[in-house]
Design an enzyme around this catalytic site. Structure first.
Site, short mmCIF file in Angstrom:
data_model
loop_
_atom_site.label_atom_id
_atom_site.label_comp_id
_atom_site.label_asym_id
_atom_site.label_seq_id
_atom_site.Cartn_x
_atom_site.Cartn_y
_atom_site.Cartn_z
N ASN A 7 0.91 -1.06 -0.01
CA ASN A 7 -0.01 0.04 -0.03
C ASN A 7 0.98 1.25 -0.09
OD1 ASN A 7 -1.54 2.35 1.27
ND2 ASN A 7 -3.06 1.02 1.57
N GLU A 70 -8.62 0.47 -2.89
CA GLU A 70 -9.51 0.46 -1.95
C GLU A 70 -10.72 1.69 -2.00
OE1 GLU A 70 -7.79 0.58 1.89
OE2 GLU A 70 -6.40 -1.14 1.55
N THR A 101 -8.21 3.18 8.64
CA THR A 101 -9.42 2.40 8.65
C THR A 101 -9.32 1.76 9.96
OG1 THR A 101 -8.91 2.05 6.42
CG2 THR A 101 -10.51 0.65 7.26
N1 PXP Z 1 -5.89 -3.49 4.07
C1 PXP Z 1 -6.94 -2.33 4.20
C2 PXP Z 1 -8.36 -2.50 4.03
C3 PXP Z 1 -6.48 -1.19 4.97
O1 PXP Z 1 -7.44 -0.22 4.91
C4 PXP Z 1 -4.90 -0.93 5.04
C5 PXP Z 1 -4.41 0.56 5.68
O2 PXP Z 1 -4.66 1.55 4.62
C6 PXP Z 1 -4.01 -1.93 5.03
C7 PXP Z 1 -4.65 -3.15 4.54
C8 PXP Z 1 -2.90 -1.88 5.36
O3 PXP Z 1 -2.57 -1.54 6.66
P1 PXP Z 1 -1.08 -1.13 7.09
O4 PXP Z 1 -0.84 0.20 6.44
O5 PXP Z 1 -1.31 -1.01 8.63
O6 PXP Z 1 0.01 -2.06 6.65
#
Ligand code: PXP
Length: 240
Positions: A7, A70, A101
């Site tokens: 991400n 997303e 989130t």
């Molecule tokens: N999955 C979803 C649905 C999310 O909203 C996020 C955060 O943006 C992530 C994964 C990734 O989370 P992190 O940034 O804590 O690795």
């Protein structure tokens, strides 16, 4: 083998903090893929706090692997997603005041709008639609009934657990939920709060995870070791 999707939202967070044109999240996406990521995730938020509309269009052109968009069920964002037609659309809850989130969707409460949104995305040609949910059997049943092909299990409660007892309980919940979702015919993804310390513990306990979405820990580590190294280190953990 579990796929690693990175991400890149927080590259844009840094850029926007100074209202600059750099660091460019699209250039970051390219580097993530070169360094071992199987795909890229971004969240186009209603308040556009990190990723902007023009980033989305450029990501669609540049990303070679899997592109995961997303989004919330907001009408205009769903419209953009239909137009972009990513490989995967992941529906998530969104509150403007949240820092990130905060949990999974309540698929039971919002079943009708989620059912309609999944249908709209599929009709536009998005081949894989996932719902981001907590590891809860009733939510998994409701997810299957929306017509979604995939589910992303929220790993935040596991990641945030500070006591060993709580972490173990959350791992059991994730293990059971992943097994049940797989049995329901859903493709199982996972994400939120996964990092270099907790990933192996998660992966050793939870079966059927076809891909993980990891952002903050990798972008944070990139400040010290560079983005390419941070992604390569995470890829090594995930692919071990
Ligand atoms: N999955 C979803 C649905 C999310 O909203 C996020 C955060 O943006 C992530 C994964 C990734 O989370 P992190 O940034 O804590 O690795």
């Amino acid at each position: 083998m579990t796929n690693l999707l990175i991400n890149i939202d927080h590259i844009a967070t840094l850029r926007n903090a100074r209202r600059e044109l750099f660091p460019d999240p699209v250039e970051g996406a390219r580097l993530c893929e070169e360094s071992g990521a199987d795909g890229i995730v971004f969240h186009l938020r209603e308040d556009r706090r990190h990723i902007h509309d023009q980033d989305v269009r450029r990501l669609k052109e540049v990303v070679q692997g899997k592109l995961d968009f997303e989004l919330s069920v907001s009408d205009d964002i769903v419209g953009i997603c239909c137009e972009i037609c990513p490989d995967l659309a992941t529906l998530v809850p969104e509150r403007r005041e949240e820092i990130t989130t905060e949990g999974g969707l309540d698929v039971i409460l919002h079943h009708r709008v989620l059912y309609q949104t999944v249908a709209r995305l599929k009709h536009a040609g998005v081949e894989e639609v996932a719902l981001f949910v907590d590891p809860d059997m009733d939510q998994i049943d409701a997810t299957r009934d929306t017509g979604a092909s995939s589910i992303e299990l929220h790993t935040g409660d596991f990641a945030n657990a500070t006591e060993e007892e709580d972490q173990t309980r959350e791992l059991f919940r994730l293990e059971a939920a992943a097994g049940y979702a797989h049995q329901c015919g859903l493709v199982v993804h996972a994400g939120h709060g996964l990092n270099y310390h907790n990933y192996r513990c998660f992966a050793d306990a939870v079966p059927h995870i076809s891909e993980v979405s990891i952002g903050f820990s990798v972008i944070a580590r990139s400040i010290f070791v560079g983005l390419g190294n941070a992604v390569a280190e995470m890829a090594q953990l995930v692919k071990r």
